[in-house]
Design a protein around this motif. Sequence first.
Motif, PDB file in Angstrom:
ATOM      1  N   TYR A   1       1.760   8.916   4.918  1.00  0.00           N
ATOM      2  CA  TYR A   1       2.474   8.549   4.016  1.00  0.00           C
ATOM      3  C   TYR A   1       2.682   9.884   3.004  1.00  0.00           C
ATOM      4  O   TYR A   1       3.480   9.704   2.570  1.00  0.00           O
ATOM      5  N   LYS A   2       1.224  10.119   2.569  1.00  0.00           N
ATOM      6  CA  LYS A   2       0.874  11.169   1.744  1.00  0.00           C
ATOM      7  C   LYS A   2       2.254  13.181   2.155  1.00  0.00           C
ATOM      8  O   LYS A   2       2.346  13.010   1.146  1.00  0.00           O
ATOM      9  N   ASN A   3       1.690  12.699   3.742  1.00  0.00           N
ATOM     10  CA  ASN A   3       2.467  14.133   4.315  1.00  0.00           C
ATOM     11  C   ASN A   3       4.305  13.729   4.506  1.00  0.00           C
ATOM     12  O   ASN A   3       5.049  14.452   3.721  1.00  0.00           O
ATOM     13  N   LEU A   4       4.792  12.400   4.033  1.00  0.00           N
ATOM     14  CA  LEU A   4       5.266  12.302   3.563  1.00  0.00           C
ATOM     15  C   LEU A   4       6.608  12.910   2.746  1.00  0.00           C
ATOM     16  O   LEU A   4       7.869  13.739   2.795  1.00  0.00           O
ATOM     17  N   VAL A   5       5.315  12.501   1.907  1.00  0.00           N
ATOM     18  CA  VAL A   5       6.230  12.358   0.153  1.00  0.00           C
ATOM     19  C   VAL A   5       5.938  13.878   0.082  1.00  0.00           C
ATOM     20  O   VAL A   5       6.796  14.460  -0.640  1.00  0.00           O
ATOM     21  N   VAL A   6       4.871  14.719   0.688  1.00  0.00           N
ATOM     22  CA  VAL A   6       4.688  16.548  -0.050  1.00  0.00           C
ATOM     23  C   VAL A   6       6.351  17.318   0.915  1.00  0.00           C
ATOM     24  O   VAL A   6       6.902  17.699   0.229  1.00  0.00           O
TER      25      VAL A   6
ATOM     26  N   LYS B   1      -3.171  12.677  -3.879  1.00  0.00           N
ATOM     27  CA  LYS B   1      -3.757  10.716  -3.381  1.00  0.00           C
ATOM     28  C   LYS B   1      -4.387  10.634  -4.866  1.00  0.00           C
ATOM     29  O   LYS B   1      -5.201  10.830  -5.026  1.00  0.00           O
ATOM     30  N   SER B   2      -4.374   9.279  -5.116  1.00  0.00           N
ATOM     31  CA  SER B   2      -4.951   8.672  -5.821  1.00  0.00           C
ATOM     32  C   SER B   2      -6.534   8.747  -5.904  1.00  0.00           C
ATOM     33  O   SER B   2      -6.512   8.179  -4.713  1.00  0.00           O
ATOM     34  N   ASP B   3      -7.241   8.576  -6.643  1.00  0.00           N
ATOM     35  CA  ASP B   3      -8.870   9.003  -6.447  1.00  0.00           C
ATOM     36  C   ASP B   3      -9.084   6.917  -7.156  1.00  0.00           C
ATOM     37  O   ASP B   3     -10.696   7.255  -6.676  1.00  0.00           O
TER      38      ASP B   3
ATOM     39  N   LYS C   1       3.356  15.667 -12.879  1.00  0.00           N
ATOM     40  CA  LYS C   1       2.453  15.086 -10.873  1.00  0.00           C
ATOM     41  C   LYS C   1       3.269  14.009 -10.342  1.00  0.00           C
ATOM     42  O   LYS C   1       3.189  13.259 -11.443  1.00  0.00           O
ATOM     43  N   ILE C   2       2.731  14.037  -9.531  1.00  0.00           N
ATOM     44  CA  ILE C   2       3.064  12.420  -8.439  1.00  0.00           C
ATOM     45  C   ILE C   2       2.095  12.688  -7.700  1.00  0.00           C
ATOM     46  O   ILE C   2       1.002  13.206  -7.371  1.00  0.00           O
TER      47      ILE C   2
ATOM     48  N   ASN D   1       0.610  -1.740  -0.174  1.00  0.00           N
ATOM     49  CA  ASN D   1       0.198   0.498   0.374  1.00  0.00           C
ATOM     50  C   ASN D   1       0.969   1.261   0.309  1.00  0.00           C
ATOM     51  O   ASN D   1       0.729   2.201   0.569  1.00  0.00           O
ATOM     52  N   GLU D   2       1.661   0.993   0.094  1.00  0.00           N
ATOM     53  CA  GLU D   2       2.864   2.012  -0.403  1.00  0.00           C
ATOM     54  C   GLU D   2       3.625   2.497  -1.822  1.00  0.00           C
ATOM     55  O   GLU D   2       3.396   1.402  -2.869  1.00  0.00           O
ATOM     56  N   GLY D   3       4.238   3.448  -2.071  1.00  0.00           N
ATOM     57  CA  GLY D   3       5.038   3.564  -3.746  1.00  0.00           C
ATOM     58  C   GLY D   3       3.877   5.002  -4.589  1.00  0.00           C
ATOM     59  O   GLY D   3       2.577   4.929  -3.673  1.00  0.00           O
ATOM     60  N   LEU D   4       4.608   5.266  -5.611  1.00  0.00           N
ATOM     61  CA  LEU D   4       4.128   6.449  -6.282  1.00  0.00           C
ATOM     62  C   LEU D   4       3.726   6.090  -7.708  1.00  0.00           C
ATOM     63  O   LEU D   4       4.910   5.340  -7.715  1.00  0.00           O
ATOM     64  N   ALA D   5       2.493   7.283  -8.620  1.00  0.00           N
ATOM     65  CA  ALA D   5       3.117   6.843  -9.656  1.00  0.00           C
ATOM     66  C   ALA D   5       3.891   8.240  -9.713  1.00  0.00           C
ATOM     67  O   ALA D   5       3.362   9.756  -9.812  1.00  0.00           O
TER      68      ALA D   5
END
Length: 233
Positions: free
Chosen positions: A205-210, A224-226, A194-195, A104-108
Motif C-alpha cells: 500500500y505504501k509502495n502504491l502511494v509512492v 509510514k506512520s510510526d 509530508k504524507i 487499515n488504509e488511508g493517509l494523513a
Amino acid sequence: MHVNSPDIKLSDNDQLVVWKYLDLSKFLDMLLSQKLFMSRSDKFEDQYEGTFSEPTFEEIKKIAANNPKFLDYYKSHREKVVVSSWHANEYESFAMWQIFTKNNEGLAIQSTIGRLKKALIVEKHFEQYIGEVNYIDYKKEYIPFEDTFFPFLFKRKSFQYEREIRIISDVSHSQMSINEGLKIDVIINELIEKIYIHPKSENWYKNLVVQMVKKLGYEIAIEKSDLESDILI
C-alpha cells in the motif's frame, strides 16, 4: 483573499503543524484536480454545526419575533458556508486515524498554518479565511452573531479532541449552487509538507502511494506512520 481576519482567532505561529486524515480516493482526487474539497457546513455529521448555543438562540428569537426573516436567514445560510477541516497537533493522532480512515488504509497530510496560507489561490467570487474552532458549553455560553462566520467557528466541548483549524468561505454572494460542497484551487506542493501512510497498512500500500505520487509529478516526502513501529524490549 483574507487568510485570517482580526475577528477570527488564529495562532500567530505559522509553524503550527496541522493534519488532514483521508482515504486514498479523496487524496488521489486532490492530486489530480489540484483542488481542495470544502464541505457544505450543513452536511457534517454534527447536527449542531453552524447553529447557536442556547443563550444566543434566545436572543435571536427576540429579534426574530419582529423580523421572521432574520431566523430564516441563519437557517439557509448554512447551505452557503463551506469548510475544510484540519487537526492541529505536533504529532500524528491515533484517534484521528481511527475516526477518519478505514480498513487499515488511508493517509494523513501533514502541513502547517503557514503552508495553508500560501497554498490558497485567490478566488474571484468569495473570500477565504482560516480560523481556530472554539469549544464551548452550548447550554451556557454565548456565541456572538455580529459576524456571519461565528456560528461556524464554535463547537460543543465534546469535540475538543479535534483541535480543529478551518479554512472557511461564504459563497452567498457568488450565486453558486453547491450540493455536497465545492473544490477550491490550491498549490499542492505548498499545501502538503509530508504524507504519512496508515500505521496498519501493508508495504504494497505504501509502495502504491509512492508510485502514484511520483507518476503524477509531485516530489513529496512519504513515510509510514510510526505508531505501529517495533517494540523495543
